[in-house]
Design an enzyme around this catalytic site. Sequence first.
Site, PDB file in Angstrom:
ATOM      1  N   ASP A  22       0.045  -3.903   9.219  1.00  0.00           N
ATOM      2  CA  ASP A  22      -1.038  -4.862   9.494  1.00  0.00           C
ATOM      3  C   ASP A  22      -1.771  -4.432  10.765  1.00  0.00           C
ATOM      4  OD1 ASP A  22      -2.654  -7.082   9.881  1.00  0.00           O
ATOM      5  OD2 ASP A  22      -1.031  -8.293  10.729  1.00  0.00           O
ATOM      6  N   ASN A  24      -4.656  -6.064  12.016  1.00  0.00           N
ATOM      7  CA  ASN A  24      -5.470  -7.093  12.679  1.00  0.00           C
ATOM      8  C   ASN A  24      -4.701  -8.358  13.041  1.00  0.00           C
ATOM      9  OD1 ASN A  24      -5.126  -8.270  10.181  1.00  0.00           O
ATOM     10  ND2 ASN A  24      -7.288  -8.182   9.593  1.00  0.00           N
ATOM     11  N   ASP A  26      -3.107 -10.596  11.201  1.00  0.00           N
ATOM     12  CA  ASP A  26      -3.121 -11.779  10.327  1.00  0.00           C
ATOM     13  C   ASP A  26      -1.843 -11.908   9.511  1.00  0.00           C
ATOM     14  OD1 ASP A  26      -3.425  -9.807   8.413  1.00  0.00           O
ATOM     15  OD2 ASP A  26      -5.262 -10.630   7.526  1.00  0.00           O
ATOM     16  N   ASP A  30      -2.882  -4.028   5.547  1.00  0.00           N
ATOM     17  CA  ASP A  30      -4.262  -3.753   5.177  1.00  0.00           C
ATOM     18  C   ASP A  30      -4.525  -2.250   5.164  1.00  0.00           C
ATOM     19  OD1 ASP A  30      -4.545  -3.127   7.965  1.00  0.00           O
ATOM     20  OD2 ASP A  30      -4.954  -5.249   8.378  1.00  0.00           O
ATOM     21  N   ASP A  99      -3.841   1.756  -8.477  1.00  0.00           N
ATOM     22  CA  ASP A  99      -3.181   0.969  -9.509  1.00  0.00           C
ATOM     23  C   ASP A  99      -4.249   0.447 -10.458  1.00  0.00           C
ATOM     24  OD1 ASP A  99      -1.033  -0.371 -10.800  1.00  0.00           O
ATOM     25  OD2 ASP A  99      -0.085  -0.678  -8.858  1.00  0.00           O
ATOM     26  N   ASP A 208      -0.807   0.037 -15.024  1.00  0.00           N
ATOM     27  CA  ASP A 208       0.112  -1.094 -15.149  1.00  0.00           C
ATOM     28  C   ASP A 208       0.266  -1.519 -16.609  1.00  0.00           C
ATOM     29  OD1 ASP A 208       1.563  -3.275 -13.584  1.00  0.00           O
ATOM     30  OD2 ASP A 208       0.164  -4.495 -14.762  1.00  0.00           O
ATOM     31  N   GLU A 267       2.781   3.028 -16.903  1.00  0.00           N
ATOM     32  CA  GLU A 267       3.938   2.122 -16.888  1.00  0.00           C
ATOM     33  C   GLU A 267       4.065   1.527 -18.278  1.00  0.00           C
ATOM     34  OE1 GLU A 267       5.608  -1.775 -14.453  1.00  0.00           O
ATOM     35  OE2 GLU A 267       3.577  -1.761 -15.264  1.00  0.00           O
ATOM     36  N   HIS A 340       7.920  -1.939  -6.502  1.00  0.00           N
ATOM     37  CA  HIS A 340       7.593  -3.298  -6.067  1.00  0.00           C
ATOM     38  C   HIS A 340       8.184  -4.367  -6.981  1.00  0.00           C
ATOM     39  CE1 HIS A 340       4.681  -2.292  -9.134  1.00  0.00           C
ATOM     40  NE2 HIS A 340       4.394  -3.563  -9.266  1.00  0.00           N
ATOM     41  N   ASP A 341       8.694  -3.971  -8.144  1.00  0.00           N
ATOM     42  CA  ASP A 341       9.278  -4.927  -9.094  1.00  0.00           C
ATOM     43  C   ASP A 341      10.805  -4.905  -9.103  1.00  0.00           C
ATOM     44  OD1 ASP A 341       6.886  -5.999 -10.094  1.00  0.00           O
ATOM     45  OD2 ASP A 341       6.680  -4.427 -11.602  1.00  0.00           O
TER      46      ASP A 341
END
Length: 574
Positions: A22, A24, A26, A30, A99, A208, A267, A340-341
């Site tokens: 990150d 910034n 928040d 990013d 992706d 995907d 995928e 990520h899954d």
Amino acid sequence: MSKAPWWQSAVVYQIYPRSFADSNGDGIGDLPGITSRLDYLAELGVDVLWLSPVYPSPHDDNGYDISDYQDIDPLFGTLADFDRLLAEVHARGMRLIMDLVVNHTSDEHPWFRESRGGGPGGPKRDWYWWRPARPGMTPGTPGAEPTNWGSFFSGPAWEFDPASGEYYLHLFSRKQPDLNWENPEVRQAVYAMMRWWLDRGVDGFRMDVINLISKDPALPDGHVREGARYGDGSPAFVCGPRIHEFLAEMRREVFAGRPGTYLTVGEMPGVTVDEARLFTDPARGEVDMVFQFEHVGLDDGPGGKFDPRPLLLTDLKGSLARWQTGLSGTGWNSLYFSNHDQPRVVSRYGDDSPAYRTRSATMLGTVLHLHRGTPYVYQGEELGMANYPFASIADFRDIESLNHYREALDAGESPARVLDALRARGRDNARTPMQWDASAHAGFTTGTPWLAVNPDYVEVNAEAQRADPHSVFHHYRRLIALRHSEPAVQHGEFRLLAPHDERVYAFTRTHPDSGTELLVLGNFSGEPAPFDIPAGWEDSEPLLSNLPDAPPLTRPYSLAPWEARVQRRRIPSA
């Protein structure tokens, strides 16, 4: 002999942008944050960066519900930020793939707004799958859905639209309506979007759930249960009747005639070895490689992924070996344990305790990367990042886990049991922020992170591991360098040894053109594991080990807990 494609000797690194870096404050990662960490990735040695979605999205499924395919979500930055990231990636000799999520859009995409708002007969109505209720049933009531298909995120795969009196199909969230690929206008719109990104300079796409884009137009009932997992699907939408046609058309319409070479990764939940051989056959021109799910479903219990059971190493070896031999000579494998899954592999298949985390993480990486195929490293895997110690359902953010929790409790399951399953297999395990250093929030953000940082970050972080030559990070550097330099790793023939051994994973990679053969050994247990080393390997060259002082390879030999080693020898003459 023709030159092998570049991606066969490459290593891909997956970035989950929300959780990587990150810039910034928040609390959300990013694009400028990714750019600031490119030197780290270059030091690791990876060749390709794969970005999970950074497009505008309502984030019902963390960006896999896209509302605009040709822009950047303000959470992640701007198109100018993306262009700078891409230029910096290329300046370091790496490539970047996007992706591609085109089985479905967000329900907030202009295409779906027009499809829904125009009602039956509207100009974009058949860009999505709309159907009336079952004959004789009252629309909107339970059981009136057009088919018995279940969503992968729990519940029916159909959502009722009161304004038009019809249902739309969503194999995932109700906010992810499925595109109708039978409509040539849909396909051309997707291809135009893909060309737009290639014109911008990207180097390919990870696609995907791409084998779900073709459905049987009759949409027949199938054997899908609610909450079905990948591989449980009906033939009506898993590798449907026109899937090969669609992918070949995509290749022609998007990539044909372009200078340079691109990477396309499909995928494909539920794909078989025979189907994957067709998809990845270069002569057919569909995709370069597939992601399959067979090997990461072997520890699913009868109730699916949230009913986990212990992994049997013989099952894992059998599955991976079947894919190694099944695609040999024609197709190509994607090699992964983490993404990520999936939960963190060191917690799933290894030992994430302080005593054995480093050794089990490096053993798992060694065994995976020494197979034939293109390895994928998921962010933090190269550090041995582990599952998060979730205390309650309030700690979770992922729609799949939250939906499962509600459904399971409604069915009378114990909250404690459901939480145990989510802790083991929930997707949020992979999405906790990247652990850069021992400062607040692991150096991920100066603000409050969107998902809590694993409390082990003080000991497990990139800064500490870069300073330790025996760390997981440096072992991954050696693995990646080995793939780049050793022909037997890139293209050697695979042969599984000791298929019935429940502790030791052993195989050889033989490359006649270079005259070399490799022996790969991995102990998948926390106990010493005797193994009968094949004759002729006693005087072989030690190539890689995860032990600081690895003993000579002797017969007999006993592998230390979680030991991995790779030996090399000249191919014996016949």
